[in-house]
Design an enzyme around this catalytic site. Sequence first.
Site, mmCIF file in Angstrom:
data_model
loop_
_atom_site.group_PDB
_atom_site.id
_atom_site.type_symbol
_atom_site.label_atom_id
_atom_site.label_comp_id
_atom_site.label_asym_id
_atom_site.label_seq_id
_atom_site.Cartn_x
_atom_site.Cartn_y
_atom_site.Cartn_z
ATOM 1 N N GLU A 145 38.648 29.625 46.306
ATOM 2 C CA GLU A 145 39.957 30.087 45.813
ATOM 3 C C GLU A 145 40.687 30.911 46.878
ATOM 4 O O GLU A 145 41.888 30.747 47.090
ATOM 5 C CB GLU A 145 39.774 30.892 44.518
ATOM 6 C CG GLU A 145 41.102 31.200 43.879
ATOM 7 C CD GLU A 145 41.043 31.392 42.376
ATOM 8 O OE1 GLU A 145 40.068 30.962 41.729
ATOM 9 O OE2 GLU A 145 41.999 31.979 41.840
ATOM 10 N N ASP A 157 35.958 36.861 38.105
ATOM 11 C CA ASP A 157 36.134 35.714 37.210
ATOM 12 C C ASP A 157 35.027 34.675 37.411
ATOM 13 O O ASP A 157 34.448 34.153 36.453
ATOM 14 C CB ASP A 157 37.508 35.069 37.435
ATOM 15 C CG ASP A 157 38.648 36.062 37.244
ATOM 16 O OD1 ASP A 157 38.420 37.130 36.638
ATOM 17 O OD2 ASP A 157 39.760 35.776 37.711
HETATM 18 C C1 GLA Z 1 42.445 38.251 38.518
HETATM 19 C C2 GLA Z 1 41.471 38.088 39.686
HETATM 20 C C3 GLA Z 1 40.215 38.927 39.482
HETATM 21 C C4 GLA Z 1 40.549 40.374 39.126
HETATM 22 C C5 GLA Z 1 41.585 40.414 38.010
HETATM 23 C C6 GLA Z 1 42.050 41.810 37.717
HETATM 24 O O1 GLA Z 1 41.899 37.694 37.357
HETATM 25 O O2 GLA Z 1 41.107 36.738 39.821
HETATM 26 O O3 GLA Z 1 39.403 38.875 40.635
HETATM 27 O O4 GLA Z 1 40.972 41.083 40.250
HETATM 28 O O5 GLA Z 1 42.728 39.629 38.311
HETATM 29 O O6 GLA Z 1 41.000 42.577 37.224
#
Ligand code: GLA
Length: 371
Positions: A145, A157
């Site tokens: 990503e 995530d």
């Molecule tokens: C997105 C990013 C995560 C994290 C969140 C905020 O989802 O992909 O890595 O930083 O924002 O907590």
Amino acid sequence: MSEWLSPDVIASAPGRVNLIGEHIDYSQGFVLPFAISYRTTATLRRRSDQVIRIRSKQRIDDVITASITELAPGTHGGWERYVLGVIWALEIREGIDIEIDGDVPLGAGLSSSAALECAVAVGLNEMFSLGLNKKELALLTQKAENVYVGVPCGIMDQSVSLMAEAGSALLLDCRDLSTTLVPFDLGASGLELLIIDTQAHHALVDGEYAKRRQACESACSKLQISSLRDIDISALEARKELLNDEEFKRAHHAISEMARTLQAVDVLQQKDFASLGALITQSHISLRDDYEISCAELDCAVDVALAHGALGARMVGGGFGGSAIALAAQGQIEEIKGAIADAFRSAQFTEPRFFTSLPSAGAQLIKKLDR
Ligand code: GLA
């Protein structure tokens, strides 16, 4: 096309909701997400040439074709870049057919992209016997990503999509990716976690996300620490004059959010849901005022949920739109949904969508056929 019907491997991975610990994964903090029951499935089949074919079950005639020899970061395209990025990051050298299916709501801030990446990664790991563990897969899907797609996300995530277990939230230490499962059985206490997709998608999201990361990094370099994990609020206050106003506010959110996340684990272990709710609401206030990533729709959803009896509510995910969560008694949920829908109508916001989910299992291999 009938050969699409004889897969070698089928794998699936879930989206996520973050209970608390927002925008601190890239500051080496603690986060407490859980996997939702909505999942993405990847069906994979080896090919004998160097062609990659990708299609989604929703648009079966729309086949995207690429060559394994031509994968390169920064290539333009649509959702298939998340799949190609994983193939690239895992250094696969053979052709593959991949069909994607799933029900993770798109654009709701529930990590449909991580679900897609992780389903493909688990499938490839199995099909090519790569022997990668979940931590390695999390880092490689994040690399896909960050580098291939060009989104500067943290590690939360992908980690939760791979490592979550049903019935628990996942305490993830983003410094070393160690995990602790924290039982999260709301139903037994008569509670429910409502997910409110505001359907707001304010522009700027990527640029503002990167700016927040940069402000945390410049705060660290001025404070001469390697991450905001290395300092507490009183030490930050004591060295306030080293930072500009923006850096101080961003650091204040990150450091206070790390403390709230660990407190949330404690109160969750004691089943003290009133205190958990209060921490969730404090997280929202900090994201709104110190991190400045909320928006009118998210604030409205949170305020209305709290006014109608929620124990706590906050925005989740990257910010500037996407979803909020509200922790409430099961008997209160319909009233909260109705009140939020009314408030959105009065404010002429797009109609919100509502979801709910129990903490669900992380990525799984569904089927491997021996040929
Ligand atoms: C997105 C990013 C995560 C994290 C969140 C905020 O989802 O992909 O890595 O930083 O924002 O907590």
